[in-house]
Scaffold this active site. Structure first.
Site, mmCIF file in Angstrom:
data_model
loop_
_atom_site.group_PDB
_atom_site.id
_atom_site.type_symbol
_atom_site.label_atom_id
_atom_site.label_comp_id
_atom_site.label_asym_id
_atom_site.label_seq_id
_atom_site.Cartn_x
_atom_site.Cartn_y
_atom_site.Cartn_z
ATOM 1 N N HIS A 192 0.820 -1.220 0.000
ATOM 2 C CA HIS A 192 0.000 0.000 0.000
ATOM 3 C C HIS A 192 0.857 1.275 0.000
ATOM 4 O O HIS A 192 0.354 2.350 0.301
ATOM 5 C CB HIS A 192 -1.004 0.009 1.168
ATOM 6 C CG HIS A 192 -2.139 -0.961 0.954
ATOM 7 N ND1 HIS A 192 -3.293 -0.617 0.301
ATOM 8 C CD2 HIS A 192 -2.250 -2.271 1.255
ATOM 9 C CE1 HIS A 192 -4.087 -1.676 0.244
ATOM 10 N NE2 HIS A 192 -3.473 -2.692 0.808
ATOM 11 N N THR A 193 2.111 1.114 -0.298
ATOM 12 C CA THR A 193 3.002 2.279 -0.346
ATOM 13 C C THR A 193 3.046 2.897 -1.744
ATOM 14 O O THR A 193 3.413 4.063 -1.881
ATOM 15 C CB THR A 193 4.434 1.868 0.057
ATOM 16 O OG1 THR A 193 4.732 0.640 -0.607
ATOM 17 C CG2 THR A 193 4.559 1.683 1.545
ATOM 18 N N ALA A 217 -7.115 -13.802 -6.557
ATOM 19 C CA ALA A 217 -6.234 -14.212 -5.464
ATOM 20 C C ALA A 217 -5.299 -13.084 -5.061
ATOM 21 O O ALA A 217 -4.524 -13.206 -4.131
ATOM 22 C CB ALA A 217 -5.434 -15.436 -5.870
ATOM 23 N N GLY A 218 -5.343 -11.968 -5.798
ATOM 24 C CA GLY A 218 -4.444 -10.867 -5.473
ATOM 25 C C GLY A 218 -3.077 -11.039 -6.105
ATOM 26 O O GLY A 218 -2.083 -10.507 -5.611
ATOM 27 N N LEU A 219 -3.009 -11.800 -7.197
ATOM 28 C CA LEU A 219 -1.729 -11.975 -7.897
ATOM 29 C C LEU A 219 -1.736 -11.201 -9.214
ATOM 30 O O LEU A 219 -1.026 -11.535 -10.160
ATOM 31 C CB LEU A 219 -1.446 -13.462 -8.130
ATOM 32 C CG LEU A 219 -1.348 -14.298 -6.853
ATOM 33 C CD1 LEU A 219 -1.205 -15.777 -7.174
ATOM 34 C CD2 LEU A 219 -0.170 -13.841 -5.988
ATOM 35 N N SER A 261 -5.667 -9.097 -13.331
ATOM 36 C CA SER A 261 -6.175 -8.042 -14.230
ATOM 37 C C SER A 261 -5.041 -7.185 -14.798
ATOM 38 O O SER A 261 -5.044 -6.857 -15.981
ATOM 39 C CB SER A 261 -7.252 -7.187 -13.567
ATOM 40 O OG SER A 261 -7.015 -7.027 -12.220
ATOM 41 N N GLU A 321 -6.181 1.630 -15.735
ATOM 42 C CA GLU A 321 -6.770 1.181 -14.462
ATOM 43 C C GLU A 321 -7.382 2.376 -13.710
ATOM 44 O O GLU A 321 -8.500 2.295 -13.205
ATOM 45 C CB GLU A 321 -5.665 0.513 -13.626
ATOM 46 C CG GLU A 321 -6.128 -0.239 -12.425
ATOM 47 C CD GLU A 321 -6.849 -1.544 -12.712
ATOM 48 O OE1 GLU A 321 -7.937 -1.727 -12.164
ATOM 49 O OE2 GLU A 321 -6.337 -2.373 -13.487
ATOM 50 N N ASP A 360 1.828 -3.077 -9.724
ATOM 51 C CA ASP A 360 1.503 -4.334 -10.401
ATOM 52 C C ASP A 360 2.000 -4.338 -11.840
ATOM 53 O O ASP A 360 2.666 -5.266 -12.297
ATOM 54 C CB ASP A 360 -0.018 -4.582 -10.379
ATOM 55 C CG ASP A 360 -0.566 -4.592 -8.965
ATOM 56 O OD1 ASP A 360 0.238 -4.657 -8.022
ATOM 57 O OD2 ASP A 360 -1.795 -4.526 -8.810
#
Ligand code: GLA
Length: 394
Positions: free
Chosen positions: A37-38, A125-127, A130, A162, A174
């Site tokens: 979250h940085t 899954a947070g990988l 998208s 995004e 990401d």
């Protein structure tokens, strides 16, 4: 796992034969080692691209339409090339459409084409499945329309897609990891300047394991945007005395010295504390990795998790259970949640000789406590999405 030949044959089944060439592209997913979250606070992150990702086959058609099909999802979509793409945001095809849109605004028009996607990243899954779809599409279109965008320009283009088209106020981590990843390495990225260094993260005798809690990331988008706002509010409070453009430009001492500004705003103080201390942990992690100091690596992972659990409050019962059970097991040297949180995955570092037993025992313990069946992936730091495979004359 389908072969390229199988993918080409699926493509023909779906869209029919054509004398046009079909082009094949690939982009990985990513996992974040530390620095959570940085990124949207212009701070530091340390992700790496993983060996699972998204394949994309593209072929121009003569139908004045874009046609989208994914082998992972049942619903497919046809969009008239002249349509307003804003009216087609109700399904997964919004990601490739957003990327086509971004190229259009740069003056590069993709001719009507057929798209077939095939992903090997577990969904939700947070990988970054998208961002992987966005980056593989950007890589493909860049090649097809000869746009000449550098890998870094494609990363920024995917972020604009995004933020502006999809509507998630995410940072750049990401797409950056997916676009710029390098085998064997993580990237230490300064999300303000976009300066980055490759950091070797393959450690002899150890294995990185992603632990999928299988807990759906409910409300994750609204909670995510809420954290983005809270950080902005914390910055506004500090700006009364400390002139800084973002939280990552504020030191821990400056935050602690101005604690009195946060009277009745304990939550905002905690959010800032997480961001500022997490940036510091990214630096310490880079040193620990360089020194191959496994104990320090583990300690930093634990501290990061606790900060995300108690100060930033983006973990939850499932991620906490996974991490707490993991770090009790013989052979596990560190564990923490990874990605946005609110469900999704944790990452752990295990001794290779113990890794299979760790996966087995952790699976059992986690299931007993939560009733869910988790999944585990041994991940390798991998190359980024510039991996254009080749095109085939059909
Ligand atoms: C999501 C976002 C990233 C980053 C992480 C948290 O993955 O897409 O930009 O903010 O959460 O570190």
């Amino acid at each position: 796992m389908l072969t390229k030949e199988e993918l080409l044959s699926h493509f023909d089944q779906e869209f029919g034969d054509s004398s046009q060439k079909t082009h094949v592209f690939f982009a990985p997913g990513r996992v974040n080692l530390i620095g959570e979250h940085t990124d949207y606070n212009q701070g530091y992150v340390m992700p790496f691209a993983i060996n699972n990702g998204t394949y994309l086959l593209i072929r121009p058609n003569s139908m004045k339409r874009f046609r989208f099909k994914s082998l992972n999802l049942s619903e497919k979509r046809t969009v008239l090339a002249t349509d307003n793409f804003e009216n087609h945001k109700n399904g997964w095809w919004k990601y490739p459409l957003g990327i086509i849109n971004e190229f259009k605004s740069l003056g590069f028009q993709l001719p009507p084409s057929d798209f077939l996607f095939y992903g090997t990243i577990p969904d939700s899954a947070g990988l970054s499945s998208s961002a992987s779809v966005e980056m593989v599409t950007a890589t493909g279109i860049n090649y097809l329309v000869n746009a000449g965008q550098s890998a870094l320009e494609l990363v920024s283009l995917a972020k604009r897609c995004e933020n502006n088209f999809i509507g998630l106020n995410c940072g750049i981590m990401d797409m950056f990891a997916i676009g710029m990843g390098r085998s064997g390495d993580a990237l230490q990225i300064n999300c303000d300047t976009l300066h980055f260094d490759y950091i070797p993260v393959k450690l002899d005798g150890f294995q990185w394991v992603v632990c999928d809690t299988k807990k759906q990331r409910l409300l994750s988008e609204s909670k995510y945007n809420e954290r983005v706002e809270e950080c902005q509010k914390a910055l506004n409070i500090l700006n009364q005395r400390v002139p800084a453009r973002h939280l990552s430009a504020i030191s821990l001492d400056q935050l602690l010295d101005n604690r009195d500004l946060f009277l009745n705003e304990e939550i905002l103080f905690n959010r800032a504390l997480h961001i500022i201390s997490e940036n510091q942990r990214v630096f310490e992690m880079a040193l620990a990795l360089k020194d191959k100091d496994i104990n320090k690596i583990g300690q930093l992972m634990t501290e990061s998790h606790e900060s995300l659990q108690f100060k930033y409050e983006v973990s939850g019962l499932h991620l906490d259970t996974m991490v707490q059970e993991a770090i009790q097991l013989k052979g596990v040297r560190g564990a923490r949640m990874t990605g946005a949180g609110f469900g999704g995955c944790a990452i752990l570092l295990a001794e290779i000789k113990e890794v299979d037993s760790v996966i087995f025992k952790l699976g059992q313990l986690y299931s007993e406590k939560t009733g869910l069946s988790p999944a585990f992936y041994k991940v390798e730091p991998s190359d980024g999405s510039v991996a254009f495979i080749e095109h085939q004359a059909r």
